[in-house]
Design an enzyme around this catalytic site. Structure first.
Site, PDB file in Angstrom:
ATOM      1  N   THR A  15      -1.227  45.421  70.238  1.00  0.00           N
ATOM      2  CA  THR A  15      -1.518  45.090  71.639  1.00  0.00           C
ATOM      3  C   THR A  15      -2.685  44.124  71.792  1.00  0.00           C
ATOM      4  O   THR A  15      -2.671  43.262  72.674  1.00  0.00           O
ATOM      5  CB  THR A  15      -1.856  46.401  72.392  1.00  0.00           C
ATOM      6  OG1 THR A  15      -0.731  47.264  72.289  1.00  0.00           O
ATOM      7  CG2 THR A  15      -2.156  46.163  73.843  1.00  0.00           C
ATOM      8  N   ASP A  59       4.296  44.721  65.621  1.00  0.00           N
ATOM      9  CA  ASP A  59       3.960  45.963  66.299  1.00  0.00           C
ATOM     10  C   ASP A  59       3.732  46.951  65.153  1.00  0.00           C
ATOM     11  O   ASP A  59       4.502  46.975  64.186  1.00  0.00           O
ATOM     12  CB  ASP A  59       5.130  46.431  67.168  1.00  0.00           C
ATOM     13  CG  ASP A  59       4.770  47.671  67.966  1.00  0.00           C
ATOM     14  OD1 ASP A  59       4.661  47.566  69.191  1.00  0.00           O
ATOM     15  OD2 ASP A  59       4.606  48.749  67.357  1.00  0.00           O
ATOM     16  N   SER A  60       2.700  47.744  65.238  1.00  0.00           N
ATOM     17  CA  SER A  60       2.337  48.514  64.038  1.00  0.00           C
ATOM     18  C   SER A  60       3.373  49.584  63.682  1.00  0.00           C
ATOM     19  O   SER A  60       3.329  50.148  62.592  1.00  0.00           O
ATOM     20  CB  SER A  60       0.944  49.123  64.178  1.00  0.00           C
ATOM     21  OG  SER A  60       0.956  50.218  65.047  1.00  0.00           O
ATOM     22  N   THR A 167      -7.221  60.238  63.194  1.00  0.00           N
ATOM     23  CA  THR A 167      -5.859  60.394  63.709  1.00  0.00           C
ATOM     24  C   THR A 167      -5.804  59.816  65.124  1.00  0.00           C
ATOM     25  O   THR A 167      -6.748  60.000  65.888  1.00  0.00           O
ATOM     26  CB  THR A 167      -5.505  61.909  63.771  1.00  0.00           C
ATOM     27  OG1 THR A 167      -5.457  62.417  62.439  1.00  0.00           O
ATOM     28  CG2 THR A 167      -4.177  62.169  64.441  1.00  0.00           C
ATOM     29  N   GLN A 278      -1.573  71.599  61.056  1.00  0.00           N
ATOM     30  CA  GLN A 278      -1.116  70.839  62.229  1.00  0.00           C
ATOM     31  C   GLN A 278      -2.252  70.624  63.232  1.00  0.00           C
ATOM     32  O   GLN A 278      -2.126  69.836  64.159  1.00  0.00           O
ATOM     33  CB  GLN A 278       0.019  71.600  62.931  1.00  0.00           C
ATOM     34  CG  GLN A 278       1.291  71.665  62.132  1.00  0.00           C
ATOM     35  CD  GLN A 278       2.411  72.452  62.829  1.00  0.00           C
ATOM     36  OE1 GLN A 278       2.341  72.750  64.007  1.00  0.00           O
ATOM     37  NE2 GLN A 278       3.437  72.774  62.063  1.00  0.00           N
TER      38      GLN A 278
HETATM   39  N1  ASP Z   1       2.587  49.561  69.897  1.00  0.00           N
HETATM   40  C1  ASP Z   1       1.303  48.957  69.640  1.00  0.00           C
HETATM   41  C2  ASP Z   1       1.110  48.920  68.137  1.00  0.00           C
HETATM   42  O1  ASP Z   1       0.764  49.889  67.546  1.00  0.00           O
HETATM   43  C3  ASP Z   1       0.239  49.699  70.337  1.00  0.00           C
HETATM   44  C4  ASP Z   1      -1.158  49.188  70.080  1.00  0.00           C
HETATM   45  O2  ASP Z   1      -1.381  48.101  69.601  1.00  0.00           O
HETATM   46  O3  ASP Z   1      -2.090  49.916  70.400  1.00  0.00           O
HETATM   47  O4  ASP Z   1       1.323  47.898  67.556  1.00  0.00           O
END
Ligand code: ASP
Length: 343
Positions: A15, A59-60, A167, A278
């Site tokens: 993002t 996008d990750s 996390t 968890q």
């Molecule tokens: N979907 C995005 C990602 O992980 C969200 C972010 O960047 O925070 O690439």
């Protein structure tokens, strides 16, 4: 002559690097060569700031071990030239990539600071500007020529955390990450308050990278009602070498015979089972409750207070190194990069 500080910023995607397309109104990645237009404040650093941009940017959710290796290689190739590294990465899987990198970069003596944002840099109220600027500052901070944070870490919304203790726990707030079992490496307000007792000390050895990550691993998240059929087909996955079992509370699991027997059979077949909790905070303690006694006897290894992200990437790394089972079992109980509390 004063030596110039130099920081390499590596943009992988996420993002943070988005702006709104004027014509469509849709979020699109912006050209990082124009980053100074987006954040003119960067010109005020008296640093050499260089940029590397992944192609394609990701996008990750599309991250994978192959890209982790590329990232490790970029850091290695540029290690002598730069004082520190800032990795811009989507927040969704940042804890995995950053944990993986902590294992892949052995003898790291320079900062590798991961950051990102919940709102794109192109949005007025973005959290990305502060995250990036402070990450650059942290990556460049030194005392007597020695970097203050010579480890892989995540900086997000005022908090600097050890990467492999982190996390993502919030998909909405700017404060998106938690380090449930280790205090912050730094708390950032008017000043950056480093927690020097916790930050890893440099060892001044030569950086060594490990690029082989073995993905024959899986998560087994327990839930009340988990069936024999499910466990059978899960443990039957072709090529499965290791399992991170996410158990309840302080490492508890069903104590029914069938369950314990299946874990024992998996162990006898050579599958490594690492038990993590968890919960976001706290530790596995085999034998604390009757519901974890059987795990120990069936060969399950206690993961202590390791995060699931660090557990799975540590297993990928140890398997990738080709260690035998006994060595892996031993190394799982040790802290290699500060990822687990060893009493
Ligand atoms: N979907 C995005 C990602 O992980 C969200 C972010 O960047 O925070 O690439």
């Amino acid at each position: 002559m004063i030596e110039e500080t130099s920081i390499l910023i590596i943009y992988t995607g996420g993002t943070i690097g988005m702006i709104t397309d004027k014509n469509t109104g849709v979020l699109v990645p912006f050209n990082f060569n124009n980053i100074n237009n987006q954040i003119p404040e960067l010109n005020r650093f008296n640093f050499k700031l260089d940029f590397v941009c992944f192609d394609p940017i990701l996008d990750s959710s599309n991250m994978n071990p192959k890209i982790w290796s590329e990232l490790a290689q970029i850091i290695k190739n540029n290690y002598e030239e730069y004082d520190g590294f800032v990795v811009l990465h989507g927040s969704d899987t940042m804890a995995y990539t950053a944990s993986a990198l902590s294992f892949m970069l052995e003898n790291l003596n320079k900062p590798v600071v991961f950051t990102g944002s919940q709102l794109p840099l192109g949005v007025l109220r973005t959290d990305g500007r502060e995250n990036l600027i402070t990450s650059i500052e942290i990556a460049s901070d030194k005392i007597d020529e020695t970097p203050i944070v010579p480890e892989v870490c995540i900086y997000f919304e005022n908090h600097l955390m050890r990467a492999n203790r982190t996390t993502k726990y919030n998909a909405e707030n700017f404060n998106a990450f938690v380090s449930g079992n280790l205090p912050l490496l730094a708390d950032v307000g008017i000043s950056i308050k480093y927690n020097k007792n916790i930050i890893l000390k440099p060892n001044f050895k030569k950086l060594k990278i490990h690029k082989k990550m073995d993905s024959n691993v899986a998560f087994l998240k327990l839930f009340p009602g988990i069936s024999e059929e499910f466990i059978d087909s899960f443990l039957d996955i072709q090529g499965l070498k290791a399992v991170v079992m996410e158990s309840f509370g302080s490492g508890n699991a069903p104590s029914e015979k069938w369950f314990i027997n299946k874990l024992k059979n998996a162990n006898d077949k050579g599958i490594i089972v690492l038990n993590v909790t968890q919960c976001l905070s706290g530790s596995v303690e085999h034998g604390k409750y009757e519901t974890s006694v059987g795990l120990e006897t069936s060969g399950v290894i206690s993961g202590g207070d390791i995060t699931p992200e660090a557990a799975i990437t540590k297993l990928m790394y140890l398997l990738g190194e080709g260690y035998d089972r006994e060595t892996i079992r031993k190394l799982l109980s040790k802290s290699l990069r500060g990822e687990v509390t060893v009493c």
